[in-house]
Design a protein around this motif. Structure first.
Motif, PDB file in Angstrom:
ATOM      1  N   ASP A 197      44.110  43.009  37.435  1.00  0.00           N
ATOM      2  CA  ASP A 197      42.989  43.728  36.849  1.00  0.00           C
ATOM      3  C   ASP A 197      43.159  43.833  35.330  1.00  0.00           C
ATOM      4  O   ASP A 197      44.275  43.740  34.824  1.00  0.00           O
ATOM      5  CB  ASP A 197      42.974  45.134  37.467  1.00  0.00           C
ATOM      6  N   ASP A 198      42.049  44.026  34.659  1.00  0.00           N
ATOM      7  CA  ASP A 198      42.043  44.200  33.201  1.00  0.00           C
ATOM      8  C   ASP A 198      42.828  43.071  32.537  1.00  0.00           C
ATOM      9  O   ASP A 198      43.592  43.286  31.589  1.00  0.00           O
ATOM     10  CB  ASP A 198      42.642  45.560  32.799  1.00  0.00           C
ATOM     11  N   GLU A 244      34.587  41.393  34.829  1.00  0.00           N
ATOM     12  CA  GLU A 244      34.138  42.764  35.125  1.00  0.00           C
ATOM     13  C   GLU A 244      33.396  43.316  33.913  1.00  0.00           C
ATOM     14  O   GLU A 244      33.553  42.824  32.801  1.00  0.00           O
ATOM     15  CB  GLU A 244      35.308  43.652  35.523  1.00  0.00           C
TER      16      GLU A 244
HETATM   17 MG    MG Z   1      39.368  46.462  35.365  1.00  0.00          MG
END
Ligand code: MG
Ligand code: C2E
Ligand code: MG
Length: 696
Positions: free
Chosen positions: A461-462, A518
């Motif tokens: 993520d990220d 995202e």
């Molecule tokens: Mg994220």
């Protein structure tokens, strides 16, 4: 056992005791008093016998007092307490008396026996008592009890006085070894010397006390600023550190001192002392012979965090936490491929709270593990429910590093999965922060592999924020890379971010990872992402996170943005990438002119504004663009429109400088119209280029 003692011997014994003895009959008439009775009360046996003890009444106790006394005496057979009585000469004195009832075989009272002692020198006793209770016997300084009660008073005054009060607590460094080496008598002398020195340093309004052992306290009042506190603390340290001569030996002793300051530290007396104590330990840790200020703000932060964690634990056990779900779609096909479970706290007073408001506080406590397990269970049973309703999607959950790095993580996950045998394999995905995965690469690698055997996939993520190196990406076998939304949100405005995303997508492809974007907020961002090769997206322009119950309805109604379908079948070569950048450079140029009309300073140089060859679009057009698409009609048509864009832009800025805002605004419409024409031509050119790439 005493039955054999002769009566006269007993009588002599009673007469010789210093306690007064008084015996009365069943009617409470005095039948015997001893010598001490006469000494205390002044009444001879002749005067007393036949009277009731009320001859001694002082009148200082009311009837209720005697009623209660009799009640207890008759019900339990004895009474003890203090009574103010009057001597024969009228003097009042306090006695401490025990009265016992003597019963016959039938249980009737035969006699009452009173034994009392005179506390006649009460004042003196009281003074002595106070001295013992409130002062330290060695140094004669106020002791803990006294300091405590004074501190209570001082802290209640501090708000009114509007001045600072410093609570200074210290103990002597290495006092124990001095005691061990020279003996306690020397230790005691040293403490006495220090006490005397402290009294000299302290001002009249200050309080110096000894809390016990080698621990002293000073409460310094009426201070105006931190400099004053610093001066006082330094002076105290210096006075302690001055060598001290005892029995011909020089002793060098220092102190470590903790200071907390009112009203900044707005705590009760107990807590104030504890805070000063904590600070004192910091002073010791930092090398002794120094003072350390208690950090009130830090303490408050810790307190707030503790309260929040308790509240959050309560929320977890009382169903205040829920999961919202945000869809992920395939931009090219329009298919809903999965959802991400996102935690929401339905706080009864504060409304819905986002994870950013509380999770970071929980991340370093085991509470995050309880929350994480709950999230997995909840998300899985929701996924099962959706599958039953015919919605086959994966559900991803966010897992904190602390949880992932626990040795039992996989076992627990397996247990949870076993409880839900209806969950199709491959439907659970775990999102870990890229930065979390970096903490212990080897362990994370192992966990991912074991999870993969359970059919659970992983995404980083990220991605892009954790500074992962290439080798690391090779070692971490995560299936998915989620491009951080900070890059996505700037993709249209910031060429660097676009280049970065292009890089991430390239990396993902090279390492055969799925790339998800995202935070996609506009359809244009989606188009660009798709054209750069990232087909899966999640963001507000698709849907905001929603309650589980809304998802089925949303999926049924979902219509992908028409722009995406338009681009769905085209392929794009990376050498055509600058063509995309050019489009956004142009949009940015126009936006800057419009912002200037609204009052912002102009973010374009004179050349960029007036020369159509020197803006970023111009650079591309007469450089890379001309060499690559110079022969394409759509490209050639762009030149004239772009030249007009600059003429109009220049005119708008000039109108602004003359204060002709209304005219400038009118011209803006013309500029926007030209911009649309440029975009239209560029889109056509892009289509043309994409189709050519396909046919090649
Ligand atoms: Mg994220
Ligand atoms: P994340 O995993 O990167 O989740 C995406 C965040 O971006 C979510 O914020 C989501 O609401 C937000 N978002 C999605 N699309 C857009 C968009 O188009 N624009 C903008 N501005 N934001 C968008 P949220 O729900 O506030 O969650 C924040 C972070 O909290 C998550 O970031 C995740 O790291 C963490 N988190 C959320 N739920 C959990 C959980 O159950 N457990 C753990 N450990 N962390 C969680
Ligand atoms: Mg996430």
């Amino acid at each position: 056992m005493n039955a054999d003692v002769p009566y006269n011997l007993m009588s002599a014994a009673i007469d010789s005791t210093s306690d007064g003895v008084i015996i009365s009959d069943a009617e409470n008439r005095i039948i015997y008093v001893n010598r001490a009775f006469t000494e205390v009360t002044g009444y001879s046996p002749e005067e007393a016998i036949g009277q009731t003890p009320s001859i001694l009444k002082s009148g200082l106790q009311d009837e209720q007092f005697y009623q209660e006394m009799w009640q207890e005496l008759l019900s339990v057979g004895h009474w003890q307490g203090n009574i103010w009585n009057r001597r024969r000469n009228g003097e009042i004195y306090l006695e401490y008396i025990t009265i016992t009832a003597d019963y016959d075989r039938d249980g009737n009272v035969n006699h009452y026996i009173g034994v009392f002692s005179d506390i006649h020198d009460l004042r003196e006793t009281k003074g002595r008592l106070q001295q013992i209770t409130n002062y330290d016997s060695l140094t004669e300084l106020p002791n803990r009890t006294q300091v405590y009660s004074q501190l209570k008073q001082i802290s209640s005054d501090v708000a009114r006085d509007k001045k600072l009060v410093a609570v200074v607590l210290f103990d002597l460094d290495d006092f124990k070894s001095l005691n061990d080496h020279y003996g306690h008598a020397v230790g005691d002398q040293l403490l006495t010397v220090i006490a005397q020195r402290l009294k000299k340093v302290a001002r009249n309004k200050d309080l110096v006390g000894r809390l016990g052992g080698d621990e002293f306290i000073l409460i310094l009042r009426d201070l105006h600023n931190m400099d004053e506190i610093d001066q006082m603390a330094t002076r105290i340290l210096d006075t302690i550190a001055t060598p001290c001569n005892i029995n011909g030996n020089q002793h060098h002793i220092t102190a470590s001192m903790g200071v907390t300051i009112l009203p900044f530290d707005n705590a009760d007396s107990d807590t104030l002392l504890r805070h000063a104590d904590q600070a004192m330990y910091m002073a010791k840790e930092h090398g002794r012979n120094r003072y350390h200020l208690f950090d009130t703000e830090k303490d408050q932060r810790i307190q707030t965090r503790r309260q929040l964690l308790n509240r959050l634990a309560f929320a977890l056990s009382h169903d205040e936490l829920v999961l919202y779900y945000q869809p992920k779609v395939n931009l090219r096909t329009g298919e809903v491929v999965g959802v991400e479970a996102l935690l929401r706290w339905m706080h009864p007073e504060d409304g819905m709270l986002l994870p950013g408001q509380y999770l970071p506080h929980a991340e370093h406590s085991d509470l995050i593990i309880g929350i994480g397990e709950w999230v997995i269970q909840q998300a899985i049973s929701q996924a099962v429910a959706w599958h039953r309703s015919g919605l086959n999607i994966t559900v991803s959950v966010n897992i904190a590093a602390r949880q992932l790095l626990r040795p039992d993580f996989v076992d627990i996950l397996q247990e949870i999965l076993q409880e839900q045998p209806l969950l199709p394999r491959g439907c659970l995905e775990i999102e870990i922060l890229e930065s979390a995965a970096l903490e212990d690469t080897e362990h994370v690698q192992k966990v991912i592999k074991e999870c993969s055997k359970l059919g659970v996939s992983f995404s980083l993520d990220d991605f892009g924020t954790g500074f992962a190196s290439l080798s690391y990406l090779r070692d971490i076998p995560a299936d998915i890379l989620k491009i951080d939304r900070s890059f996505v949100s700037n993709i249209l405005d910031n060429t660097d971010d676009m280049t970065l995303i292009e890089g991430i997508i390239g990396l993902g492809t090279a390492f055969q990872r799925v790339v998800v974007a995202e935070g996609v907020e506009t359809a244009e961002q989606g188009v660009l992402l798709m054209r750069l090769g990232c087909d899966i997206a999640q963001g507000y322009c698709i849907a905001r996170p929603m309650p589980a119950d809304d998802l089925l309805g949303w999926v049924e109604d979902y219509q992908p943005d028409p722009q995406w379908a338009l681009w769905a079948d085209t392929h794009w070569e990376m050498s055509d990438f600058p063509l995309l950048v050019a489009q956004y450079d142009h949009i940015k140029w126009v936006r800057r002119v419009l912002l200037h009309v609204d009052g912002a300073s102009l973010q374009l140089s004179h050349a960029e504004l007036s020369d159509h060859r020197l803006c970023r679009f111009g650079h591309w057009y007469y450089g890379h663009g001309l060499s690559r698409y110079g022969h394409v009609e759509k490209f050639i048509e762009l030149e004239q429109i772009h030249t007009s864009v600059h003429l109009v832009g220049k005119e708008i800025v000039s109108l602004c400088s003359k204060g002709k805002k209304t005219d400038a605004k009118r011209k803006c419409e013309e500029l926007l119209h030209l911009k649309d024409q440029i975009i239209e031509k560029l889109t056509a050119l892009q289509h043309c280029v994409a189709n050519q790439a396909e046919t090649q």
